[in-house]
Design an enzyme around this catalytic site. Structure first.
Site, mmCIF file in Angstrom:
data_model
loop_
_atom_site.group_PDB
_atom_site.id
_atom_site.type_symbol
_atom_site.label_atom_id
_atom_site.label_comp_id
_atom_site.label_asym_id
_atom_site.label_seq_id
_atom_site.Cartn_x
_atom_site.Cartn_y
_atom_site.Cartn_z
ATOM 1 N N HIS A 164 -5.965 80.687 -91.361
ATOM 2 C CA HIS A 164 -7.081 81.390 -90.689
ATOM 3 C C HIS A 164 -8.443 80.974 -91.219
ATOM 4 O O HIS A 164 -9.462 81.294 -90.609
ATOM 5 C CB HIS A 164 -6.937 82.908 -90.858
ATOM 6 N N HIS A 202 0.850 83.919 -86.087
ATOM 7 C CA HIS A 202 -0.553 84.060 -85.694
ATOM 8 C C HIS A 202 -1.184 82.708 -85.359
ATOM 9 O O HIS A 202 -0.797 81.674 -85.912
ATOM 10 C CB HIS A 202 -1.347 84.723 -86.826
ATOM 11 N N ASP A 289 6.531 84.945 -90.245
ATOM 12 C CA ASP A 289 6.267 86.266 -89.653
ATOM 13 C C ASP A 289 6.672 86.315 -88.183
ATOM 14 O O ASP A 289 6.457 87.329 -87.509
ATOM 15 C CB ASP A 289 4.803 86.701 -89.847
HETATM 16 C C1 OKS Z 1 -5.120 93.596 -89.108
HETATM 17 C C2 OKS Z 1 -3.998 92.640 -89.209
HETATM 18 C C3 OKS Z 1 -4.432 91.396 -89.901
HETATM 19 C C4 OKS Z 1 -3.381 90.382 -89.747
HETATM 20 C C5 OKS Z 1 -3.677 89.171 -90.540
HETATM 21 C C6 OKS Z 1 -2.732 88.096 -90.208
HETATM 22 C C7 OKS Z 1 -2.159 87.457 -91.418
HETATM 23 C C8 OKS Z 1 -1.199 86.383 -91.089
HETATM 24 N N1 OKS Z 1 -4.651 94.944 -89.196
HETATM 25 N N2 OKS Z 1 -1.651 85.238 -90.587
HETATM 26 O O1 OKS Z 1 -0.854 84.225 -90.346
HETATM 27 O O2 OKS Z 1 -0.029 86.470 -91.274
HETATM 28 ZN ZN ZN Z 2 0.782 85.063 -89.703
HETATM 29 MG MG MG Z 3 0.777 79.737 -85.187
#
Ligand code: OKS
Ligand code: ZN
Ligand code: MG
Length: 348
Positions: A164, A202, A289
């Site tokens: 991210h 994500h 995830d």
């Molecule tokens: C907000 C949720 C934030 C999610 C962050 C994602 C983290 C992740 N309540 N990114 O790959 O796993």
């Molecule tokens: Zn993620």
């Molecule tokens: Mg991805």
């Protein structure tokens, strides 16, 4: 058994990142991105005798600054001290941003700088975050060096994760974009083209943004529909890259409940795009995830599906670095992540 088993790079300094807070649902909860994640994966690597486990080398800030701006790196280095010096009682949490019509200039005040250098508020900073983020980048760069030196693949057991993080933004538990740093390191060592495939649940918004105007690094992400889930403001299928980079970004989005039978069709599309691109190296941003019991996600992959994923990635036949990203069912994270490596090595 494979004559050259996959090596894992791991740093105990990951535990220097141990924030107590994550802003979630109006509460400060225990963070999902916690030290036991990395320890559980490491235990599974040992238990399965996947291969040798190495500590990272120190690469300094130069390869990080090939991807991140110097001012962002300097902000992260002193953020916690600056926060303490300002007399703040808790952990550093961004709470203000330049909204539409406001000015994107860098304020002096630490609250202002936290907002300038972030895109979300769930990611607190406390003592040790800088050291852990540096170690995580060194883990990734050490795995890159192993592959550049002739290993077929290497597993960078990165924590904190990276996908991210933009050139000058933290968020989504990420500070340095480890996958992007690895891809850029390959480029700087003369690898002409690099593909980054992000299989985390994500969208890899930071990775996409860093390479958006470039044709030398193909970025592909499979993820939950950002209309419904984090990061909300990037990751849609009409984002194809810009300028020279047009056609070199691919997003594949899925709705809640997606099982491997559907998800793997996008994986096939992604792999076919990579085959057309003919990269000299592959970076896999590996989040697990996507697992059916992940507490913050909505796909339905089962543990054995990660073996299939690894097998498909191996068929690309490329020098491959895996960087660890998300995955929050700590009971299953070790089995799922190591299944990808074992599938890559031919286990079914
Ligand atoms: C907000 C949720 C934030 C999610 C962050 C994602 C983290 C992740 N309540 N990114 O790959 O796993
Ligand atoms: Zn993620
Ligand atoms: Mg991805």
């Amino acid at each position: 058994k494979d004559p050259r088993p996959m090596k894992t790079v791991f740093s105990p300094l990951h535990s220097r990142r141990h924030v107590r807070t994550e802003l979630d649902g109006g509460l400060l909860i225990e963070p999902h991105e916690k030290p036991s994640r990395a320890e559980t994966i490491l235990a599974r690597v040992k238990d399965q005798a996947l291969g040798e486990i190495l500590e990272p080398e120190e690469f300094g800030l130069a390869p990080i600054q090939r991807v991140h701006t110097p001012d962002y790196v300097a902000f992260l280095e002193t953020c916690w001290q600056d926060w303490l010096a300002a007399g703040k009682p808790g952990e550093a949490i961004p709470a203000v941003w330049a909204g539409r019509g406001m000015r994107h200039r860098i304020p002096k005040d630490i609250d202002g700088r936290l907002g300038y250098y972030s895109f979300a508020a769930e990611t607190s900073i406390s003592e040790g975050t800088w050291e852990a983020a540096r170690a995580s980048a060194n883990v990734a760069l050490t795995a890159q060096k192993l592959v550049a030196d002739g290993e077929r693949a290497a597993f960078a057991l990165c924590r904190p994760p990276g996908h991210h993080a933009h050139a000058d933004l933290f968020g989504g538990y990420c500070f340095f974009n480890n996958a992007a740093i690895v891809a850029q390191a390959f480029r700087d060592q003369g690898y002409g083209k690099v593909a980054i495939l992000d299989v985390d649940f994500h969208h890899g918004n930071g990775t996409q943004a860093i390479f958006y105007d470039r044709a030398d690094v193909l970025t592909i992400s499979l993820h939950g529909d950002p209309d419904l889930v984090f990061p909300h403001f990037l990751g849609f299928e009409d984002e194809l890259g810009e300028g020279t980079g047009e056609g070199y970004n691919l997003n594949i989005v899925y709705p809640p409940g997606t099982p491997y039978s559907t998800w793997s069709q996008g994986l096939e599309t992604a792999c076919e795009r990579i085959e057309v691109f003919k990269p000299d190296a592959l970076v896999v941003a590996l989040g697990v995830d996507t697992f059916e019991h992940d507490p913050i996600s909505f796909f339905k992959l089962a543990s054995e599906d990660y073996l299939s994923l690894g097998q498909r990635l191996a068929q690309l036949g490329l020098p491959t670095v895996f960087t660890m990203e998300g995955g929050y069912d700590v009971d299953a994270i070790g089995v799922n992540a190591v299944n990808v490596m074992q599938g890559f090595e031919g286990k079914s």
